[in-house]
Write an enzyme that holds these catalytic residues in place. Structure first.
Site, mmCIF file in Angstrom:
data_model
loop_
_atom_site.group_PDB
_atom_site.id
_atom_site.type_symbol
_atom_site.label_atom_id
_atom_site.label_comp_id
_atom_site.label_asym_id
_atom_site.label_seq_id
_atom_site.Cartn_x
_atom_site.Cartn_y
_atom_site.Cartn_z
ATOM 1 N N LYS A 275 40.243 -17.943 20.902
ATOM 2 C CA LYS A 275 40.177 -16.475 20.926
ATOM 3 C C LYS A 275 38.949 -16.014 21.706
ATOM 4 O O LYS A 275 39.014 -15.054 22.478
ATOM 5 C CB LYS A 275 40.143 -15.919 19.496
ATOM 6 C CG LYS A 275 41.468 -16.069 18.751
ATOM 7 C CD LYS A 275 41.331 -15.664 17.278
ATOM 8 C CE LYS A 275 42.496 -16.175 16.451
ATOM 9 N NZ LYS A 275 42.297 -15.983 15.006
ATOM 10 N N GLN B 103 37.583 -15.601 10.474
ATOM 11 C CA GLN B 103 38.673 -16.584 10.465
ATOM 12 C C GLN B 103 38.937 -17.067 9.040
ATOM 13 O O GLN B 103 38.002 -17.416 8.312
ATOM 14 C CB GLN B 103 38.315 -17.750 11.398
ATOM 15 C CG GLN B 103 39.435 -18.746 11.616
ATOM 16 C CD GLN B 103 40.625 -18.193 12.408
ATOM 17 O OE1 GLN B 103 40.488 -17.245 13.184
ATOM 18 N NE2 GLN B 103 41.783 -18.773 12.223
ATOM 19 N N ASP C 235 42.247 -7.831 13.037
ATOM 20 C CA ASP C 235 43.355 -8.575 12.419
ATOM 21 C C ASP C 235 44.372 -7.669 11.726
ATOM 22 O O ASP C 235 45.460 -8.123 11.377
ATOM 23 C CB ASP C 235 42.794 -9.507 11.329
ATOM 24 C CG ASP C 235 42.425 -10.885 11.851
ATOM 25 O OD1 ASP C 235 43.161 -11.409 12.700
ATOM 26 O OD2 ASP C 235 41.412 -11.435 11.383
HETATM 27 N N1 GUN Z 1 43.783 -17.888 10.013
HETATM 28 C C1 GUN Z 1 45.014 -18.177 10.474
HETATM 29 N N2 GUN Z 1 45.493 -17.165 11.222
HETATM 30 C C2 GUN Z 1 44.551 -16.212 11.239
HETATM 31 C C3 GUN Z 1 44.450 -14.937 11.851
HETATM 32 O O1 GUN Z 1 45.343 -14.431 12.525
HETATM 33 N N3 GUN Z 1 43.284 -14.263 11.635
HETATM 34 C C4 GUN Z 1 42.282 -14.759 10.875
HETATM 35 N N4 GUN Z 1 41.187 -14.018 10.714
HETATM 36 N N5 GUN Z 1 42.345 -15.950 10.298
HETATM 37 C C5 GUN Z 1 43.466 -16.662 10.477
#
Ligand code: GUN
Length: 287
Positions: free
Chosen positions: A40, A84, A107
């Site tokens: 990301k 995350q 998110d």
């Molecule tokens: N863990 C797995 N997928 C995601 C996501 O899309 N965002 C976040 N913050 N953590 C994750």
């Protein structure tokens, strides 16, 4: 999508006082999280989004993590904050998510943004379901009136996926670990979205010929050689490969469309994170 986002940022920059800035927080050293956060961060940089990856020790207290989030909330130079998941056991993800300023919640996990999505108000949408909607739209897959079976009911994928599909007028069912007959649900479906996290869980017998299958699973399974024996690296550690929830070789011949793993939903999730960052940036900087 990435090219369009890059161009839009380059066009907006002269009107704004600063570039978009995304903060990605990782707590602990979960290897999958390290991979996702790095991906990301790198994708952000490529389209002109400043990115800061903040890696914090697993031993950090919840109070200290909340302080870090508050500092980013208060920093006008930060436009998006992503923590995350999963977090270490001693930290409550619900408290952490609620601490993020909803205006910086890339998110769409904050209850305020989940509420906005639920009633169809503008705002960010969760990256994975949003990426899937864009994928379906891009390939001209009709949703209105069609039967969609979602496997998995997580707050990250299953539940928001159902809401977005409902808004697109699909007839939506959600199957989960307590459902009595998942196969009955999926065999009826024109479109199946599997977000369970179990390799090979969607078999050919569960899929109606001509269906569209979207595989959200990311599962690590042992890498085997042609004799079916495990393969090891130089340090004698078993190697693994990534597969989805779908028994791809058996299901693919039945499908009208199917997403591969890796390379299907994953890149769309990342592109949606970039898109959401741009949306948050515009709302914070250009109004
Ligand atoms: N863990 C797995 N997928 C995601 C996501 O899309 N965002 C976040 N913050 N953590 C994750």
């Amino acid at each position: 999508m990435r090219e369009r986002i890059r161009t839009q940022i380059a066009t907006l920059l002269p009107q704004a006082s600063r570039p978009p800035h995304a903060v990605f927080i990782q707590v602990g050293e979960n290897p999958a999280s390290t991979t996702y956060v790095s991906a990301k961060g790198a994708a952000s940089q490529k389209v002109g989004i400043l990115s800061t990856i903040e890696r914090l020790p697993a031993s950090i207290s919840q109070v200290e993590l909340l302080e870090r989030i508050r500092a980013h909330n208060d920093d006008a130079g930060v436009h998006s904050i992503l923590v995350q998941l999963p977090l270490p056991e001693h930290i409550d993800p619900r408290v952490v998510i609620e601490a993020i300023d909803p205006r910086k919640d890339v998110d769409c996990f904050h209850p305020e943004n989940v509420g906005r999505m639920t009633v169809g108000l503008p705002g960010p949408r969760p990256a994975t379901p949003q990426g899937i909607m864009l994928l379906l739209e891009h390939y001209g897959i009709e949703l209105a009136g069609r039967e969609v079976a979602i496997l998995g009911r997580s707050n990250l994928v299953g539940k928001p996926m159902a809401l977005l599909l409902l808004e697109a007028n699909a007839t939506v069912s959600i199957g989960h670990s307590r459902s009595r007959d998942l196969g009955e649900l999926t065999r009826r479906a024109d479109i199946i979205v599997s977000a369970v996290g179990r390799a090979g869980m969607l078999s050919a017998a569960m899929v109606k010929p001509g269906a569209v299958v979207v595989d959200v699973g990311i599962n690590h399974v042992p890498l085997l050689d042609e004799q079916g024996e495990p393969v090891y690296d130089e340090s004698n550690r078993p190697l693994s490969r990534i597969v989805g929830d779908v028994d791809f070789a058996a299901v693919e011949p039945l499908c009208e469309w199917i997403t591969p793993v890796p390379g299907g939903v994953g890149p769309m999730t990342i592109a949606s994170v970039l898109e959401n960052t741009l949306t948050l940036y515009k709302a914070l900087e250009l109004q």
